[in-house]
Every structure is written in C-alpha cells, then in structure tokens.
Scaffold this motif. Structure first.
Motif, PDB file in Angstrom:
ATOM      1  N   ARG A  87       6.441   2.705  18.789  1.00 32.40           N
ATOM      2  CA  ARG A  87       5.909   2.435  17.444  1.00 32.40           C
ATOM      3  C   ARG A  87       6.882   2.917  16.368  1.00 32.40           C
ATOM      4  N   VAL A  88       6.889   2.174  15.273  1.00 29.52           N
ATOM      5  CA  VAL A  88       7.814   2.457  14.187  1.00 29.52           C
ATOM      6  C   VAL A  88       7.008   2.751  12.917  1.00 29.52           C
ATOM      7  N   GLY A  89       7.442   3.710  12.147  1.00 32.18           N
ATOM      8  CA  GLY A  89       6.725   4.022  10.919  1.00 32.18           C
ATOM      9  C   GLY A  89       7.618   4.691   9.896  1.00 32.18           C
ATOM     10  N   LEU A  90       7.047   4.830   8.718  1.00 28.79           N
ATOM     11  CA  LEU A  90       7.772   5.486   7.630  1.00 28.79           C
ATOM     12  C   LEU A  90       7.001   6.736   7.226  1.00 28.79           C
ATOM     13  N   ARG A  91       7.691   7.882   7.243  1.00 24.73           N
ATOM     14  CA  ARG A  91       7.048   9.140   6.857  1.00 24.73           C
ATOM     15  C   ARG A  91       7.741   9.710   5.634  1.00 24.73           C
ATOM     16  N   LEU A  92       6.956  10.064   4.636  1.00 21.96           N
ATOM     17  CA  LEU A  92       7.517  10.578   3.384  1.00 21.96           C
ATOM     18  C   LEU A  92       6.859  11.903   3.034  1.00 21.96           C
ATOM     19  N   THR A  93       7.674  12.857   2.578  1.00 22.85           N
ATOM     20  CA  THR A  93       7.128  14.135   2.143  1.00 22.85           C
ATOM     21  C   THR A  93       7.506  14.376   0.694  1.00 22.85           C
ATOM     22  N   PHE A  94       6.481  14.650  -0.117  1.00 16.17           N
ATOM     23  CA  PHE A  94       6.705  14.959  -1.532  1.00 16.17           C
ATOM     24  C   PHE A  94       6.596  16.456  -1.700  1.00 16.17           C
TER      25      PHE A  94
ATOM     26  N   VAL B 153       4.872  14.984 -12.840  1.00 14.62           N
ATOM     27  CA  VAL B 153       4.015  15.435 -13.939  1.00 14.62           C
ATOM     28  C   VAL B 153       3.443  16.839 -13.711  1.00 14.62           C
ATOM     29  N   TYR B 154       2.827  17.034 -12.531  1.00 10.37           N
ATOM     30  CA  TYR B 154       2.135  18.319 -12.291  1.00 10.37           C
ATOM     31  C   TYR B 154       3.027  19.326 -11.585  1.00 10.37           C
ATOM     32  N   GLY B 155       3.928  18.834 -10.716  1.00 11.48           N
ATOM     33  CA  GLY B 155       4.782  19.751  -9.942  1.00 11.48           C
ATOM     34  C   GLY B 155       6.035  20.153 -10.702  1.00 11.48           C
ATOM     35  N   GLY B 156       6.248  19.517 -11.874  1.00 15.91           N
ATOM     36  CA  GLY B 156       7.447  19.838 -12.646  1.00 15.91           C
ATOM     37  C   GLY B 156       8.720  19.338 -11.998  1.00 15.91           C
ATOM     38  N   GLY B 157       8.583  18.347 -11.137  1.00 19.67           N
ATOM     39  CA  GLY B 157       9.764  17.780 -10.468  1.00 19.67           C
ATOM     40  C   GLY B 157       9.901  18.320  -9.057  1.00 19.67           C
ATOM     41  N   GLY B 158      10.585  17.567  -8.216  1.00 16.40           N
ATOM     42  CA  GLY B 158      10.761  17.968  -6.821  1.00 16.40           C
ATOM     43  C   GLY B 158      11.559  16.926  -6.071  1.00 16.40           C
ATOM     44  N   ASP B 159      11.234  16.749  -4.795  1.00 15.40           N
ATOM     45  CA  ASP B 159      11.977  15.797  -3.959  1.00 15.40           C
ATOM     46  C   ASP B 159      11.046  14.975  -3.092  1.00 15.40           C
ATOM     47  N   MET B 160      11.569  13.823  -2.666  1.00 16.86           N
ATOM     48  CA  MET B 160      10.870  13.026  -1.658  1.00 16.86           C
ATOM     49  C   MET B 160      11.784  12.955  -0.429  1.00 16.86           C
TER      50      MET B 160
ATOM     51  N   LYS C 235       0.830  -1.214   0.000  1.00 21.07           N
ATOM     52  CA  LYS C 235       0.000   0.000   0.000  1.00 21.07           C
ATOM     53  C   LYS C 235       0.861   1.259   0.000  1.00 21.07           C
ATOM     54  N   MET C 236       1.894   1.241   0.864  1.00 21.98           N
ATOM     55  CA  MET C 236       2.766   2.416   0.976  1.00 21.98           C
ATOM     56  C   MET C 236       3.490   2.667  -0.356  1.00 21.98           C
ATOM     57  N   VAL C 237       4.009   1.618  -0.958  1.00 22.59           N
ATOM     58  CA  VAL C 237       4.754   1.771  -2.207  1.00 22.59           C
ATOM     59  C   VAL C 237       3.827   2.267  -3.325  1.00 22.59           C
ATOM     60  N   THR C 238       2.591   1.816  -3.315  1.00 27.33           N
ATOM     61  CA  THR C 238       1.639   2.274  -4.336  1.00 27.33           C
ATOM     62  C   THR C 238       1.330   3.761  -4.142  1.00 27.33           C
ATOM     63  N   ALA C 239       1.177   4.178  -2.882  1.00 31.54           N
ATOM     64  CA  ALA C 239       0.951   5.600  -2.596  1.00 31.54           C
ATOM     65  C   ALA C 239       2.144   6.425  -3.084  1.00 31.54           C
ATOM     66  N   VAL C 240       3.344   5.906  -2.863  1.00 31.12           N
ATOM     67  CA  VAL C 240       4.557   6.587  -3.317  1.00 31.12           C
ATOM     68  C   VAL C 240       4.520   6.745  -4.835  1.00 31.12           C
ATOM     69  N   SER C 241       4.118   5.692  -5.520  1.00 36.79           N
ATOM     70  CA  SER C 241       4.066   5.730  -6.975  1.00 36.79           C
ATOM     71  C   SER C 241       3.150   6.860  -7.440  1.00 36.79           C
ATOM     72  N   GLU C 242       1.982   6.969  -6.803  1.00 34.74           N
ATOM     73  CA  GLU C 242       1.018   8.015  -7.179  1.00 34.74           C
ATOM     74  C   GLU C 242       1.578   9.411  -6.912  1.00 34.74           C
ATOM     75  N   LEU C 243       2.080   9.616  -5.696  1.00 35.77           N
ATOM     76  CA  LEU C 243       2.500  10.967  -5.318  1.00 35.77           C
ATOM     77  C   LEU C 243       3.778  11.382  -6.048  1.00 35.77           C
ATOM     78  N   ALA C 244       4.681  10.418  -6.229  1.00 32.83           N
ATOM     79  CA  ALA C 244       5.926  10.742  -6.946  1.00 32.83           C
ATOM     80  C   ALA C 244       5.601  11.123  -8.388  1.00 32.83           C
ATOM     81  N   ARG C 245       4.665  10.403  -8.993  1.00 31.64           N
ATOM     82  CA  ARG C 245       4.339  10.734 -10.388  1.00 31.64           C
ATOM     83  C   ARG C 245       3.653  12.083 -10.474  1.00 31.64           C
ATOM     84  N   ASN C 246       2.781  12.383  -9.526  1.00 24.37           N
ATOM     85  CA  ASN C 246       2.165  13.715  -9.512  1.00 24.37           C
ATOM     86  C   ASN C 246       3.233  14.803  -9.388  1.00 24.37           C
ATOM     87  N   THR C 247       4.222  14.557  -8.503  1.00 25.19           N
ATOM     88  CA  THR C 247       5.303  15.528  -8.309  1.00 25.19           C
ATOM     89  C   THR C 247       6.028  15.786  -9.633  1.00 25.19           C
TER      90      THR C 247
END
Ligand SMILES: Nc1ncnc2c1ncn2[C@@H]1O[C@H](COP(=O)(O)OP(=O)(O)OP(=O)(O)O)[C@@H](O)[C@H]1O
Ligand SMILES: [Mg+2]
Lengths: 283, 134
Positions: free
Chosen positions: B71-78, B54-61, B40-52
């Motif tokens: 508790r342990v987790g993974l946080r990503l910012t696009f 295509v629409y954002g003209g490029g950026g960073d994660m 699920k997380m990797v699929t979300a990454v695929s969506e947001l990275a592609r938006n970044t």
C-alpha cells in the motif's frame, strides 16, 4: 594586506581566450547553461571577463563596492535580472561567476609555478574578488526575484475583479486561483459595487478556477453571499465539482441555504428561470 | 515515483500555505491518489498549515511517501513550537474557535484523512500527523 600583482593581471589579460574556453566548459559541466543560448553565453562570459580585467586595471582591488567596479556591478545586476526573468535560480547565476575560479587558478598555477608563496597569495586575492562579485550577484538576484514576484502578485490583484454581466439582471464573478484574504476582499467589494451600479437581481459566483475550498475560502464566500442578500439580490455559487462538494461535506461546512450548481451554464439557466426568461431554439 | 520520498517544507507566511498545498498536490499525484482523495488531502493541508502559521506562529510540514506492504500513502506532519492547545477536547469540537474562524479546521481535517494524530501540550508546541492511503 597583500594585493593582486600586476603580473597576475597581465597573465589574465593576455590569456582571455583560453580562460573563456575553459570557463564555458566548466559552466556547461555543472549545468549552469541550461535555458541559455550559446550566443548569449559567449557574449556574457567575454563581456564579464573584460570587465573584471578592466576593474583590476583601475586598481580597485577586491573592494567591489568601490566606484571603479561600477561597470562590473551594473553588468551583474543586469545579468541577474535577465536570468531571474528566465526563471534561473540564484545557484545557477552565482555558479556563473564561481566557475571562473577554476580556469583562473589553473592559469596562475602555471604562471607562478616557481614561486609557491606568491601563488598562494595571488590565488587568495583572486578568490576573494570572485567571491565578492558572486555574493553581489546573489544579492541582486534575490532583489530581482522579489521584484518579479511582487509584480506578479500585483498583476494578479488587478486581474482579480472580472465582474461579467451575463444577462440583464445577472452578474457573474469568476474567481480564479488562491482566495487569500486580501484579494478576496477586493473581489467582493467590486462585485457588491457592480450589483448596485447595474441594479442586478442575481449574482453568480463561479469557483471553477478555485482549486481548494477550505474553511477560510468558505468564510469569504459566505460573507459575500450574506452581503448580497442584504442588498436584496440573490446569489448562486457555481463550479462546485463533485470532489469539492464531498470535501465541503466532510469539512462540516454549512452553506446556509446557498444554491450551488456544478457549472456556470446550469447556474445561468437557473438564474434566467428565476427571472422568468426562457431561451429556446428557433426552428 | 519521486527519487526522494521525504522532506520538509517551511510554513511561516501566507505564501508558504499556498506552497504547502501545491507540494501536497504534487506528492499526492505521485502517489497515484484519485482526484477525490487528493482534493481531501490538499484541503486538510490547507487547514493544518494555516493553523500552524496563525496559531503556532509558524513551523514546518514534514512529508513522507510511504510504500509498504503493497500500500502507498502520503503522511504529513505539521510541527510548531507555539503555545500548544490547552484544551484538546474543546479544540476538537465542531465550531469552536479561539479566533475568528469557523472552528472547523481541525475536526474537518480529521474527517478528510484516514489517520489523524494530535500531540500537543501548553507551552510544548503542536504536532499533527495525517495520513491518506491511495
Ligand atoms: N497549531 C496550533 N497551535 C495552537 N492552537 C491551535 C493550533 N491549531 C489549532 N489551534 C486552536 O484550535 C482551535 C480550533 O482550530 P480549527 O482549525 O478547528 O478552527 P479555527 O482555525 O479557529 O477556524 P477555521 O475553521 O477557519 O479553521 C483554534 O481556534 C486554536 O485555538
Ligand atoms: Mg483553522
């Protein structure tokens, strides 16, 4: 501009064994020798040092683009290429040359110990030369690397159209890897063509080898399915693992009535069933 | 666990989207995420990275492994410095796209993760932070 003195050249020329020993020690210390055979390393360092000395003997100075450096440049290009194939990064390849600085500086320090002004000047000259050669390595390394990547991409593109006939009337299309748009387009076209060529009634698209099914992948799949249906054939998507099924639901994807199966065997069973074929064990 | 617990990955070309997915997969594995959550997380990454891209003209994660209060987790910012999203409500509607997509990337990504934060304004670029706990 001051030039590299003959005295410096002679010192380097006459102390090659010592320079080589220290150079290899330095390379080992900074980890630039990983993946390299000792034999190759010995040979490469010796050959390269020899080329530097002979390049200097020809009086080319630090202009590594000059014809007198042709041999050294070609050697580095070959080296870069072979290291790119070994999977080394540009840092490691450039370290190969930069690590020669330490031993040469040490040598010059004792050679010119009574003449600090000349020492400083000669250190600068040697440094400039090795930097230029190092930069050349990085440049060619990147070119080799890009060439390797490009070749791999092309190979992938070629490998990407394995349309397999499973049974009379049943074609399978195992999709493997990343379904970027360019490749998907090629795969789709060849599947459609094979359906026409073989007069198949059922096509199975197997996505077992696709790690991520996102909206773009889904869009490609749906377009393919629509085209297959328009041709009067049926389509089954197999390889929909449980985690992929859940993800598809969360994404809100509507598979528009496409039949999906967890694995290829189930899909084949269904296809045969639809064609009215029964497979049974002989007793 | 990885010695480094945060970092940044560029997203400029198609290839970077693939690499972002691979990185997320690796990080999620390091966090000990189950296959289903990881997918699920990797699929979300695929969506947001592609938006970044295509629409954002490029950026960073930006990525961060969070290890707090048992508790342990993974946080990503696009992040991108693109045009931003003028109408957030519209963009967050299932099936709405300004391009030729399915219009399910943003809403789908939100449903695939535990936390979803969207920060954007016209001309101010876009920042989306997602978190998935193990
Ligand atoms: N980083 C961004 N910068 C600017 N606009 C964006 C950004 N991300 C999304 N948008 C806008 O939000 C809309 C919805 O995005 P969403 O990902 O949901 O759908 P999509 O990308 O159009 O299609 P897909 O279903 O293939 O993802 C986009 O069409 C776009 O107009
Ligand atoms: Mg999208």
């Amino acid at each position: 501009m001051a030039a590299l003195q003959n005295s410096t050249l002679d010192a380097m020329k006459n102390n090659q064994p010592q320079l080589l020993t220290e150079w290899i020690k330095g390379l080992e210390a900074n980890g630039a020798t990983r993946n390299l055979k000792e034999q190759d390393l010995k040979q490469q360092t010796a050959e390269f040092l020899h080329l530097v000395v002979s390049g200097l003997e020809k009086g080319n100075g630090q202009n590594v683009a000059a014809p007198g450096w042709d041999e050294a440049r070609q050697y580095l290009e070959k080296l870069s290429h072979s290291r790119a194939l070994l999977g080394q990064d540009s840092h490691q390849t450039a370290s190969f040359i930069f690590s020669l600085k330490g031993p040469v500086f040490g040598l010059l320090q004792s050679h010119y110990k009574d003449n600090p002004a000349v020492l400083a000047e000669q250190l600068w000259e040697v440094s400039e030369l090795l930097d230029a050669l190092g930069m050349h390595t990085i440049r060619t390394f990147q070119k080799s690397r890009e060439a390797v990547i490009k070749r791999q991409q092309e190979e992938l593109l070629e490998l990407s159209t394995p349309v397999v006939k499973l049974w009379d009337g049943v074609l399978a299309l195992p999709m493997i890897g990343t379904l970027d748009s360019q490749r998907t387009q090629v795969v789709m076209e060849s599947l459609l063509q094979r359906i026409v060529d073989t007069g198949s009634e059922i096509a199975i698209i197997d996505i077992t080898g696709v790690p991520t099914v996102d909206t773009l992948v889904a869009q490609h799949l749906l377009k393919t399915v629509t085209a297959i249906r328009l041709m009067g054939a049926d389509c089954i998507i197999s390889g929909v693992r449980p985690q992929i099924a859940q993800t598809i639901v969360h994404l809100g994807l509507d598979l528009q009535g496409v039949v999906t199966k967890a694995n290829l065997a189930d899909a084949l069973k269904l296809a045969l069933n639809r064609l009215g074929i029964t497979v049974s064990k002989t007793v | 666990m990885s010695p480094r617990s945060s970092g940044t990955h560029p997203i400029n070309i198609e290839q970077d989207v693939v690499l972002a997915r691979q990185l997320a997969r690796k990080l999620a594995t390091e966090c000990g995420m189950r296959l289903i959550d990881l997918t699920k997380m990797v699929t979300a990454v695929s969506e947001l990275a592609r938006n970044t891209m295509v629409y954002g003209g490029g950026g960073d994660m930006d990525w961060q492994i969070i290890d707090e209060n048992s508790r342990v987790g993974l946080r990503l910012t696009f992040r991108d410095e693109g045009p931003g999203i003028p109408d957030i409500k519209l963009a967050m509607t299932d099936g709405w796209t300004s391009g030729s997509g399915l219009g399910l990337g943003l809403t789908g990504a939100k449903r695939l993760v535990d936390e979803f934060e969207l920060d954007t304004a016209p001309g101010q670029g876009t920042r989306i932070t997602i978190t998935r706990w193990t």
